[in-house]
Structures are given as C-alpha cells and as structure tokens.
Design a protein around this motif. Structure first.
Motif, PDB file in Angstrom:
ATOM      1  N   GLY A 136      27.869   0.476  11.565  1.00 46.71           N
ATOM      2  CA  GLY A 136      26.518   0.158  12.042  1.00 46.71           C
ATOM      3  C   GLY A 136      26.131  -1.281  11.793  1.00 46.71           C
ATOM      4  N   ALA A 137      27.085  -2.183  11.923  1.00 49.57           N
ATOM      5  CA  ALA A 137      26.835  -3.601  11.649  1.00 49.57           C
ATOM      6  C   ALA A 137      26.761  -4.401  12.942  1.00 49.57           C
ATOM      7  CB  ALA A 137      27.943  -4.156  10.753  1.00 49.57           C
ATOM      8  N   GLY A 138      26.240  -5.628  12.833  1.00 48.64           N
ATOM      9  CA  GLY A 138      26.167  -6.518  13.991  1.00 48.64           C
ATOM     10  C   GLY A 138      25.371  -5.885  15.119  1.00 48.64           C
ATOM     11  N   PRO A 139      25.878  -5.948  16.360  1.00 48.62           N
ATOM     12  CA  PRO A 139      25.150  -5.341  17.479  1.00 48.62           C
ATOM     13  C   PRO A 139      24.946  -3.836  17.310  1.00 48.62           C
ATOM     14  CG  PRO A 139      26.868  -6.824  18.268  1.00 48.62           C
ATOM     15  CD  PRO A 139      27.087  -6.668  16.795  1.00 48.62           C
ATOM     16  N   CYS A 140      25.823  -3.195  16.525  1.00 46.96           N
ATOM     17  CA  CYS A 140      25.770  -1.735  16.376  1.00 46.96           C
ATOM     18  C   CYS A 140      24.577  -1.266  15.560  1.00 46.96           C
ATOM     19  CB  CYS A 140      27.061  -1.240  15.727  1.00 46.96           C
ATOM     20  SG  CYS A 140      28.560  -1.755  16.591  1.00 46.96           S
ATOM     21  N   VAL A 141      23.821  -2.170  14.980  1.00 43.46           N
ATOM     22  CA  VAL A 141      22.631  -1.765  14.240  1.00 43.46           C
ATOM     23  C   VAL A 141      21.523  -1.331  15.188  1.00 43.46           C
ATOM     24  CG1 VAL A 141      21.463  -4.001  14.090  1.00 43.46           C
ATOM     25  CG2 VAL A 141      21.205  -2.368  12.230  1.00 43.46           C
ATOM     26  N   GLY A 142      21.594  -1.778  16.451  1.00 43.01           N
ATOM     27  CA  GLY A 142      20.541  -1.437  17.406  1.00 43.01           C
ATOM     28  C   GLY A 142      19.228  -2.112  17.060  1.00 43.01           C
ATOM     29  N   ASP A 143      18.140  -1.421  17.317  1.00 43.24           N
ATOM     30  CA  ASP A 143      16.826  -1.926  16.948  1.00 43.24           C
ATOM     31  C   ASP A 143      16.633  -1.649  15.460  1.00 43.24           C
ATOM     32  OD1 ASP A 143      14.133  -2.345  16.401  1.00 43.24           O
ATOM     33  OD2 ASP A 143      13.418  -1.416  18.265  1.00 43.24           O
ATOM     34  N   PRO A 144      16.634  -2.672  14.608  1.00 45.04           N
ATOM     35  CA  PRO A 144      16.615  -2.442  13.163  1.00 45.04           C
ATOM     36  C   PRO A 144      15.294  -1.894  12.639  1.00 45.04           C
ATOM     37  CG  PRO A 144      16.389  -4.785  13.622  1.00 45.04           C
ATOM     38  CD  PRO A 144      16.662  -4.115  14.940  1.00 45.04           C
ATOM     39  N   PHE A 145      14.275  -1.830  13.486  1.00 42.19           N
ATOM     40  CA  PHE A 145      12.975  -1.313  13.051  1.00 42.19           C
ATOM     41  C   PHE A 145      12.820   0.187  13.316  1.00 42.19           C
ATOM     42  CE2 PHE A 145      12.256  -5.839  13.960  1.00 42.19           C
ATOM     43  CZ  PHE A 145      11.684  -6.249  12.763  1.00 42.19           C
ATOM     44  N   ARG A 146      13.851   0.854  13.846  1.00 41.95           N
ATOM     45  CA  ARG A 146      13.733   2.267  14.216  1.00 41.95           C
ATOM     46  C   ARG A 146      14.442   3.197  13.233  1.00 41.95           C
ATOM     47  NH1 ARG A 146      11.444   3.126  19.243  1.00 41.95           N
ATOM     48  NH2 ARG A 146      11.397   1.298  20.621  1.00 41.95           N
ATOM     49  N   TYR A 147      14.635   2.770  12.006  1.00 41.16           N
ATOM     50  CA  TYR A 147      15.331   3.580  11.015  1.00 41.16           C
ATOM     51  C   TYR A 147      14.358   4.194  10.011  1.00 41.16           C
ATOM     52  CZ  TYR A 147      19.940   1.722  12.359  1.00 41.16           C
ATOM     53  OH  TYR A 147      21.096   1.390  13.036  1.00 41.16           O
ATOM     54  N   PRO A 148      14.705   5.370   9.456  1.00 39.93           N
ATOM     55  CA  PRO A 148      13.938   5.877   8.318  1.00 39.93           C
ATOM     56  C   PRO A 148      13.988   4.859   7.184  1.00 39.93           C
ATOM     57  CG  PRO A 148      15.471   7.543   9.138  1.00 39.93           C
ATOM     58  CD  PRO A 148      15.823   6.258   9.835  1.00 39.93           C
ATOM     59  N   GLY A 149      12.909   4.706   6.498  1.00 42.06           N
ATOM     60  CA  GLY A 149      12.853   3.738   5.408  1.00 42.06           C
ATOM     61  C   GLY A 149      12.222   2.424   5.791  1.00 42.06           C
ATOM     62  N   VAL A 150      12.073   2.188   7.093  1.00 45.71           N
ATOM     63  CA  VAL A 150      11.396   0.981   7.557  1.00 45.71           C
ATOM     64  C   VAL A 150       9.897   1.234   7.554  1.00 45.71           C
ATOM     65  CG1 VAL A 150      11.072  -0.609   9.486  1.00 45.71           C
ATOM     66  CG2 VAL A 150      13.361   0.276   8.967  1.00 45.71           C
ATOM     67  N   ASN A 151       9.157   0.340   6.964  1.00 40.95           N
ATOM     68  CA  ASN A 151       7.707   0.494   6.885  1.00 40.95           C
ATOM     69  C   ASN A 151       7.074   0.061   8.195  1.00 40.95           C
ATOM     70  OD1 ASN A 151       5.072   0.790   6.025  1.00 40.95           O
ATOM     71  ND2 ASN A 151       5.022  -1.165   4.953  1.00 40.95           N
ATOM     72  N   GLY A 152       6.994   0.990   9.150  1.00 39.72           N
ATOM     73  CA  GLY A 152       6.431   0.656  10.442  1.00 39.72           C
ATOM     74  C   GLY A 152       6.274   1.886  11.311  1.00 39.72           C
ATOM     75  N   PRO A 153       5.644   1.766  12.487  1.00 42.85           N
ATOM     76  CA  PRO A 153       5.369   2.923  13.353  1.00 42.85           C
ATOM     77  C   PRO A 153       6.620   3.599  13.886  1.00 42.85           C
ATOM     78  CG  PRO A 153       4.804   0.855  14.446  1.00 42.85           C
ATOM     79  CD  PRO A 153       5.077   0.519  13.022  1.00 42.85           C
ATOM     80  N   ASP A 154       7.712   2.844  14.105  1.00 42.52           N
ATOM     81  CA  ASP A 154       8.960   3.443  14.576  1.00 42.52           C
ATOM     82  C   ASP A 154       9.897   3.788  13.421  1.00 42.52           C
ATOM     83  OD1 ASP A 154       8.121   3.193  17.205  1.00 42.52           O
ATOM     84  OD2 ASP A 154       9.028   1.215  17.449  1.00 42.52           O
ATOM     85  N   GLY A 155       9.468   3.467  12.209  1.00 40.22           N
ATOM     86  CA  GLY A 155      10.237   3.788  11.010  1.00 40.22           C
ATOM     87  C   GLY A 155       9.636   4.976  10.300  1.00 40.22           C
ATOM     88  N   ASP A 156       9.146   4.751   9.096  1.00 40.35           N
ATOM     89  CA  ASP A 156       8.656   5.853   8.272  1.00 40.35           C
ATOM     90  C   ASP A 156       7.520   6.640   8.926  1.00 40.35           C
ATOM     91  OD1 ASP A 156      10.406   5.760   6.199  1.00 40.35           O
ATOM     92  OD2 ASP A 156       9.174   4.472   4.926  1.00 40.35           O
TER      93      ASP A 156
END
Length: 536
Positions: A136-156
């Motif tokens: 899941g590195a480089g381009p494979c991370v995708g949108d980095p704000f859409r993961y659990p643990g991210v403090n944001g509307p598309d995260g947590d």
C-alpha cells in the motif's frame, strides 16, 4: 512518490511535456424493475425526453483538426490530466500520504508476523513487494484521507458514525486467499439492502484505490464488497498449485467475480462453497459466510468494475443470456446481477478476443499496440451479451495523456453502448473531457484530472472527473436497484438526466449517449448528449 518536492517533480512533468510534443496519438429500452432487469418486448410509453435548454459552448465540438481552435481546445483538455499531480504537492497531502504509507507497510509486516503462512509454503509469490501494491505504498495508498484512523469526514467520522466495515478473508475457487472488506450503512435497522461488488482494475489497482466509490455507495444506502483479486494487493499472489492472477491470468476478473457473488450471498445455512472445499489449506482464519448476510437483499445485486474489472462485470453479467453461457455460480440457480457500471470501459462482443483488454483500457490505436504483448487475455471468457442495464465510462487519454492529432469519430467510444441499445437493454455511456484511465483509481503520482482540489477538514474535496463518475455511478444503481421508500429511488431519473450540471464536463471529442426509460414512462434516447443542445 513519497514526500517529493516541487523541484524533484519537475523532471517528470518536463518528460510529460516533451512526450506531448513528440508523440502523436490516434485515439483511441425497455425498462425493467429492480428485481427483474432482463430486456423484454414490452414497449414503454413513447414520451420523448426533452431536457430544459442549457447553454453549452460547442465551439470545441465543432472545431476540426488541424486548426488554431482545435489546438487551443486540445491543449487545455490535455492540461487537465496533470491537475491531480499538481494538487498533490500540497504539504497537507504529502504529509498524510507519508503517514498512511508507513501505516500500510506496518500493517503488512504485522500480518506476516501474526500469520507467517502468508509468506511460507504453500503460499507462492507472496513477499513485502509482491503482489504489487501489497504494501500500500506510493500510488497504491490511494486517497490517504479515506482510511480509518484519519481525523476527518472520510476517515474516523465515516467509519465510526456512517459505516460498519468488516475485514474478511475467503478462498477463491483455486484456494487462493482473497483479502477484502464488507461495508454497510450503520443506521439501517432491520431493512434489507441492495449490494454492489467493486472489481478492481489490474496491475497496480488495489482495493484502497476504490474506497471513494465504496464510501459513496454506503452513504447512498448500499452494502458493498471490496477486495483484491488474486495476484494483487493483500490477496495471495497465486493458488497453492501456482496458478497466478492479475494480467497473467485474467480469468480471475470473471471467475473471481462469480466467487465474490457467491460469498456475498452466503449465509450460515448456505455457507460459501469454496470455504469447505479449501478449508485447511492455510491456518489463516477465513470466513464461511457474509458477516452482514442478514441484511442483504439477494434480488438486488450490482457490480462495478474498472479496466480489467470492467471487462469482468461485462462478462459476468452475460452469464445466463441465451447466446452466452449458463450461470456458473453455486448459491443461486440464475445470474443474480441486476445492473452494472463499467469504469473504462463497457465490453463489446465485436471486440477481438486478443485485443479486448487493450480496447477496454484505451481507445487509441497507437497506444494499444505496445500493450498487446504485455497483457494476457483469457480465451475462454463468456461471450458478451447485453442482459442487464449497463452504464459505461470511457477515458479520453488512457494511460498516456498526449494530444489527439486527427479528427476523432464521435461514436468511437460507443461500441458496447450500441450493442446494449440494439438489444433493447438500458444503457448509458459517458466520456469525460480531460480524463485518463486512472481517474477511476486515483492515487498519488498517477496522471488524472483533479480529485483533491482542496483539503478541508482533513479530506479531499472537489475535482473534475471523480465527482461526475460518483454522481452517475450512484444514480445508475439507484435507478435499477432501489425500491420505493429507499434513499435515491425517487430522484434517480432526474440525476441521470441532469445535463445542466454535467454536460459541460462531457468530452467534446467523443459522444456521450443514453437509451433507457424513466420510471414514469418517458423514453430517453440521446445519441450525442452535448450536440443535442446545439439548437436549443
């Protein structure tokens, strides 16, 4: 591309510019209910659709090559394909990308420590770098704000307040482990839900690159199944007998989708068939049935796929059609797919088998030729036969955003659409201006139009192609999978006919077309949406 500075990025941008200057490119109903979507001979009320007049600048549509006007239009169009790369220089984006890449690598290492069978015999080919995108590195991370643990509307906020997401591992028919997740809305009570399976593209396309779609569908009231096909991402590189996946063995994009459908439909009373057959192959804990089975409506299942996955959904929807092959699934006597969305692009029976994937990827003849030797196409895929409502998207520039230097036939992207239309099955095909093949799998450093125009509250917002892809994808499934009283049922037709908002973003090179009937009996048959407004 972790943490590159603007100065470090300059060589790649210059290379793109040089290529743009040196290379030449010759580019490439009857309505139905949500439960029964096969075409019928019933003719709906013939009330032609006439959209409200809108003002479109059609000067680029009407320009011809060579001319100063076409040059101006084309240079501006190609420039869109670098918008995403420029946006990703934002320090907030770079910081989140680096942080999430580290977390993804740590997850892979922890999985290997906790379950060494992922990297020991009989596992074949698994390593920290294979399958591609496993880390899941480089381009494979995708949108980095859409993961659990991210403090944001598309995260947590999404994962704790809007959705329930359960990781799953299950066997495919070759006893390779498939890593994925089942998603559903939190506030659904005891109601049953329509479901959509997302089938990735090949090579670099791990499931995280499609979480934009999973989140949008969950918010629209769908259960969603995402995963990595065999040979990609966090799934096994190969079966225990060495049968690989990905581009080397494209069967995983239709055989695997049939397996996915069986898994989605599995229950404690009707467990997933390949679990019992493959049990004991690995010590890994695998699932015998869909953890959200109690809320699935098995009569309302759709599928969306990108690239090779678009081929997969085109093939699999064909099973059960009179001129294709019988349904091979094990938990349903007939093909349960009721609607599909093909992200670049809807398949066509008339496409030669050896060139099917390359035509799905890029309509440019010159761009296709070098790819033929690199891509292995399955020779035993089911014949494509229009059976269920299909929405197709086709990119303008494929992988290589360089200017067109000829007059483009406006119907060049409509092969699949024409077959659906001739079969009297609802269809819609859209080409978005300035789009690339990677607009559907957005990730850092991949050439695409804007998808992170701004970062607000720790989330990417705005953009060019992605909001449009999301809009029509959700509206199409709402039109053919939703039932009265559900969110999105009442206004699905209106959203599909919202030319005032979206026609401006449609390609001026290639026609976007539609043919279906609205729920109130209006017949919609538009061969070229943009040019249909030329005299209005």
């Amino acid at each position: 591309m972790q943490g590159k500075t603007r100065k470090q990025l300059l060589p790649s941008l210059l290379l793109t510019s040089v290529l743009a200057g040196l290379l030449t490119l010759t580019a490439c109903s009857s309505d139905t209910s949500p439960v029964a979507t096969n075409a019928t001979n019933t003719t709906p009320q013939e009330v032609p659709f006439t959209g409200a007049p809108i003002m479109l600048d059609l000067s680029c549509d009407q320009a011809t090559y060579p001319s100063a006007k076409m040059l101006q239009c084309e240079l501006g169009n190609v420039a869109r394909t670098l918008e995403a790369n420029l946006e990703q220089l934002n320090p907030l984006f770079v910081a989140q990308q680096i942080q999430q890449t580290g977390a993804n690598i740590q997850f892979l290492l922890q999985r290997s420590l906790q379950d060494p069978s992922w990297n020991l015999p009989p596992a074949i080919g698994n390593s920290p770098v294979t399958p591609l995108c496993a880390a899941g590195a480089g381009p494979c991370v995708g949108d980095p704000f859409r993961y659990p643990g991210v403090n944001g509307p598309d995260g947590d906020v999404f994962y704790t307040q809007e959705a329930e997401v359960t990781p799953v591992v299950y066997y495919d028919q070759g006893c390779a482990r498939i890593s994925g997740q089942v998603w559903k809305p939190r506030t659904t009570g005891n109601s049953t839900l329509p479901a959509v399976i997302i089938k990735n593209g090949s090579v670099q396309a791990n499931e995280a690159l499609y979480w934009w779609a999973a989140q949008a569908l969950v918010r629209a009231g769908y259960m969603v199944l995402t995963n990595d096909p065999r040979g990609q991402g966090l799934s096994d590189f190969a079966t225990p007998t060495g049968e690989q996946g990905g581009n080397v063995n494209g069967k995983v994009f239709y055989e695997g989708l049939v397996n996915d459908i069986d898994f989605l439909m599995s229950t404690p009373g009707k467990p997933y068939p390949h679990e019992q057959r493959c049990t004991g192959t690995y010590p890994t804990a695998t699932q015998a049935f869909n953890p959200f089975h109690a809320q699935l409506d098995p009569n309302r299942i759709g599928a969306a796929g990108h690239s090779y996955g678009a081929g997969g959904v085109s093939w699999v929807q064909s099973y059960g059609a009179p001129d294709s092959r019988p349904w091979p699934g094990l938990l349903s006597p007939t093909n349960p797919l009721k609607a599909i969305v093909a992200w670049d692009a809807l398949g066509s029976r008339n496409t030669p088998a050896a060139a099917t994937l390359t035509s799905l990827i890029d309509s440019s003849t010159v761009n296709r030729l070098p790819l033929v030797g690199l891509l292995t196409m399955p020779q035993d895929a089911p014949p494509i036969s229009p059976r269920v409502p299909a929405l197709g998207f086709t990119s303008e520039y494929g992988f290589t955003p360089v200017p067109f230097v000829r007059n483009m036939p406006r119907d060049e992207h409509l092969a699949g659409f024409k077959e659906w239309s001739a079969a009297n099955v609802p269809a819609f095909n859209i080409t978005i201006a300035g789009s690339t093949h990677l607009d559907y799998s957005p990730g850092p450093a991949l050439p695409a139009s804007s998808w992170c125009k701004e970062i607000k509250n720790n989330a990417c917002v705005g953009g060019w192609a992605q909001p449009m892809i999301t809009h029509y994808t959700v509206a199409w499934f709402d039109r053919f999978l939703k039932v009265p009283g559900e969110k999105g049922f009442a206004d699905a037709d209106a959203r599909l006919l919202d030319d005032a908002t979206w026609a401006e973003r449609m390609s001026f090179h290639f026609a976007s077309a539609r043919k279906f009937s609205t729920r109130d009996g209006r017949r919609v048959a538009t061969e070229d949406i943009r040019l249909s407004y030329a005299e209005k």
